[in-house]
Scaffold this active site. Structure first.
Site, PDB file in Angstrom:
ATOM      1  N   SER A  35     -13.250  -2.542 -20.304  1.00  0.00           N
ATOM      2  CA  SER A  35     -13.225  -3.773 -19.517  1.00  0.00           C
ATOM      3  C   SER A  35     -12.691  -4.803 -20.656  1.00  0.00           C
ATOM      4  O   SER A  35     -11.638  -4.553 -21.049  1.00  0.00           O
ATOM      5  CB  SER A  35     -14.858  -3.858 -19.131  1.00  0.00           C
ATOM      6  OG  SER A  35     -14.905  -4.969 -18.156  1.00  0.00           O
ATOM      7  N   ASP A  44     -15.060   2.916  -9.898  1.00  0.00           N
ATOM      8  CA  ASP A  44     -15.012   1.566 -10.174  1.00  0.00           C
ATOM      9  C   ASP A  44     -14.183   0.727  -9.293  1.00  0.00           C
ATOM     10  O   ASP A  44     -13.025   0.857  -9.165  1.00  0.00           O
ATOM     11  CB  ASP A  44     -14.336   1.540 -11.676  1.00  0.00           C
ATOM     12  CG  ASP A  44     -14.492   0.250 -12.313  1.00  0.00           C
ATOM     13  OD1 ASP A  44     -14.601  -0.913 -11.598  1.00  0.00           O
ATOM     14  OD2 ASP A  44     -14.096   0.018 -13.606  1.00  0.00           O
ATOM     15  N   HIS A  75     -18.011   0.550 -12.174  1.00  0.00           N
ATOM     16  CA  HIS A  75     -17.472   0.097 -13.584  1.00  0.00           C
ATOM     17  C   HIS A  75     -18.236   0.542 -14.593  1.00  0.00           C
ATOM     18  O   HIS A  75     -17.785   0.537 -15.940  1.00  0.00           O
ATOM     19  CB  HIS A  75     -17.182  -1.533 -13.576  1.00  0.00           C
ATOM     20  CG  HIS A  75     -16.706  -2.030 -14.473  1.00  0.00           C
ATOM     21  ND1 HIS A  75     -15.299  -1.756 -14.913  1.00  0.00           N
ATOM     22  CD2 HIS A  75     -17.067  -3.091 -15.475  1.00  0.00           C
ATOM     23  CE1 HIS A  75     -14.916  -2.561 -15.864  1.00  0.00           C
ATOM     24  NE2 HIS A  75     -15.820  -3.366 -16.062  1.00  0.00           N
TER      25      HIS A  75
END
Lengths: 411, 193
Positions: A156, A321, A354
């Site tokens: 991320s 995600d 995610h």
């Protein structure tokens, strides 16, 4: 194969490094001095070639692996990936975790005392960017005697830092592991971030960012921001499976109290987060996400922007995600291919959304282990430990994987 | 499975070539070409286990559907684009061939020859063929577009591919007499006209 079963790095101790040389920020402001808190695992080899930097995401910290002697419950946020015999094997690599500037886990941030005023920085703490973080991390590497990283790893927002390393310091990094990333935020991503920020700044206890002086915490705003973020870090399927429409009582109450399990869960997570996280740090981290856009300075051409890189890339995304979906990782891969970089790309079938980058998934972890095995060979940090062919037992585990780990912290 | 086509393919790849391997499997062809020819490039592979094996072999593997993956590459990116024993699983084999010629200077395709006598005999006996080169039953096969060596020649003509080299082999031996009947594996090298 590795003989020993994967273990924890054990009890760890954070360390501090003070920097008196001013850091000129992308925003044009200067941070006159700052401190970084960090942890290290494993041993730097004589050639100093086996260093791996782990970059944290929105709510992470320097505490990547292991636990604290005085707080054994406080396990590092990527402990499943980093440790002896684990995919990022601390028996071969010297792993560094660092809390970024602007953070709230010990490095200089909005809650720190500004030496110029003797008061907490609060609203006066400058907005920092991914580039600024990478610059500060490079100074920490200088301090640790690390001229070149074997790899930088992140998920991320952490992945954005790993990517930025290859652009800011192309000669100082061998590989970037870019997991659950995007080359820049989508409009929808920025929109989510702004709702989170508005929740915080509109809390009466925020006091324009100077809530420390008022002995207040904008806990309601921070809680809302976290609740919103948390929904986006998980897939719809995993929420449905975990909570469904289950009620806390047998019947509808026809009122506005907490009724559904999901409401209770989100409020609990939000409250917990609001007690430990700094509201100004949350604002700053979301801004760093919004601003990251390496293609911007190359006229929007990501391939041209990435042409400066010399590192090899491992890019991985997770099919469920929707915050940073596989299509965003494919943009990165496409640009790397266009600029003829070495890149490996895997699209992992994980149900969690995610947050999957933080969770146990045998296939995902084997991919990282395999890639890091090659990195170890390249930098002289050890022999091959993984088999070349995919074993039948691995195949079975891959197919049978329906792991349902606890939701963790995202972005 | 013994890959009799790899040796021949390797003999066609010059030193330092840029190679794209479509459906690269466990990556051994690319790893071999890198080690023996100093070749570089990418493999495209959809299967999780194969992607993992390719990573272990240290090749640049990109997990993707072939037809989708090809779109990610610009014109004339590679010296060679290889499609090894995968053509028969493509939805639109003609389009894939066209894309190979767009992104690469030369294409190499290998495929199980449906015209091989054992396959013909199976059909004459009333069954879909099952053999070493076609190991699947009709109901679970990934092979949706099987063809004979002659069929492939026709396809090359249709998409405008100029055939540079054409071999039909069986268990490693090149078949020169009645190749479409006696050979189980077709191997073609071609380029734009």
């Amino acid at each position: 194969m590795n003989d020993a079963a994967p273990r924890s790095v054990g009890a760890v101790t954070p360390q501090r490094a003070g920097f008196l040389e001013p850091l000129i920020l992308k925003a044009g402001k200067t941070l006159a001095s700052y401190e970084l808190v960090y942890e290290t695992y494993g041993t730097l080899n004589a050639a100093r070639s086996n260093a791996v930097l782990v970059c944290h995401a929105l709510s992470g910290s320097h505490h990547v692996a292991g636990w604290y002697a005085d707080d054994p419950q406080k396990v590092g946020w990527w402990d499943n990936l980093v440790g002896p015999g684990k995919p990022i094997d601390t028996e071969r690599f010297f792993v560094v975790g660092v809390n970024n500037i602007g953070g709230c886990h010990g490095s200089t941030g909005p809650a720190s005392i500004d030496r110029a005023t003797g008061q907490p920085y609060g609203a006066s703490f400058p907005v920092v960017t991914v580039e600024d973080w990478v610059a500060s991390q490079a100074r920490l590497m200088d301090r640790l005697g690390i001229e070149r990283l074997a790899a930088a790893v992140g998920g991320s927002l952490g992945a954005m830092q790993a990517m930025q390393w290859t652009l800011s310091f192309p000669d100082r990094i061998g590989h970037a592991l870019v997991i659950a990333a995007a080359p820049r935020l989508s409009t929808q991503n920025i929109a989510f971030n702004d709702v989170a920020r508005q929740a915080i700044v509109s809390d009466p206890d925020f006091h324009g960012g100077n809530f420390y002086a008022h002995k207040a915490i904008p806990a309601r705003g921070l809680k809302l921001a976290r609740m919103l973020g948390h929904i986006t870090y998980l897939s719809e399927d995993v929420l449905m499976e975990k909570f469904g429409r289950v009620l806390k009582r047998d019947e509808y109450g026809f009122n506005y109290d907490v009724e559904f399990e999901i409401e209770s869960y989100l409020r609990y997570q939000g409250n917990k987060f609001a007690q430990v996280f700094d509201a100004n740090t949350y604002l700053l981290m979301t801004k760093a996400l919004d601003y990251f856009d390496p293609a911007k300075e190359a006229g929007g051409d990501l391939a041209r922007a990435l042409s400066a890189a010399r590192a090899g890339f491992f890019v991985a995304s997770f099919k469920s995600d929707w915050r940073f979906p596989p299509s965003r990782s494919r943009e990165i891969v496409r640009a790397l291919v266009a600029s003829r970089k070495n890149v490996t790309y895997a699209e992992v079938d994980a149900p969690h959304g995610h947050d999957a980058f933080l969770l146990d998934n045998p296939h995902y972890h084997r991919l990282v282990a395999a890639y890091m095995d090659n990195v170890a060979l390249e930098v002289g940090a050890g022999e091959r430990r993984t088999p070349l062919a995919t074993a039948d037992t691995e195949l079975e585990e891959m197919r049978g994987y329906a792991g349902r780990g606890e939701p963790r912290e995202g972005t | 499975m013994q890959r009799y086509d790899f040796e021949l393919i390797a003999s066609w790849i010059p030193e330092g070539a840029r190679v794209l391997d479509l459906g690269c499997g466990d990556g051994v062809l690319l790893a071999g070409l890198a080690a023996t020819r100093g070749a570089s490039g990418y493999g495209i592979e959809i299967d999780d286990a194969n992607v993992l094996a390719s990573v272990r072999h240290g090749v640049n593997v990109i997990q993707s559907d072939i037809e989708e993956g090809l779109a990610a590459f610009g014109d004339d990116t590679f010296d060679f684009v290889i499609l090894s024993q995968t053509l028969q699983a493509m939805r639109d084999a003609g389009r894939v061939l066209g894309e190979m010629l767009r992104v690469g200077r030369e294409g190499i395709v290998t495929f199980p020859n449906f015209g091989y006598w054992r396959h013909r005999l199976d059909v004459v006996r009333g069954h879909m063929p099952v053999s070493k080169s076609l190991p699947y039953s009709w109901y679970d096969t990934p092979n949706i577009h099987l063809c004979t060596v002659k069929d492939f020649e026709d396809l090359c003509a249709t998409v405008g591919a100029r055939i540079l080299d054409e071999r039909v082999i069986h268990e490693g031996r090149t078949i020169r007499l009645l190749p479409n009947l006696r050979g189980s594996l077709g191997i073609f090298r071609f380029r734009r006209p």
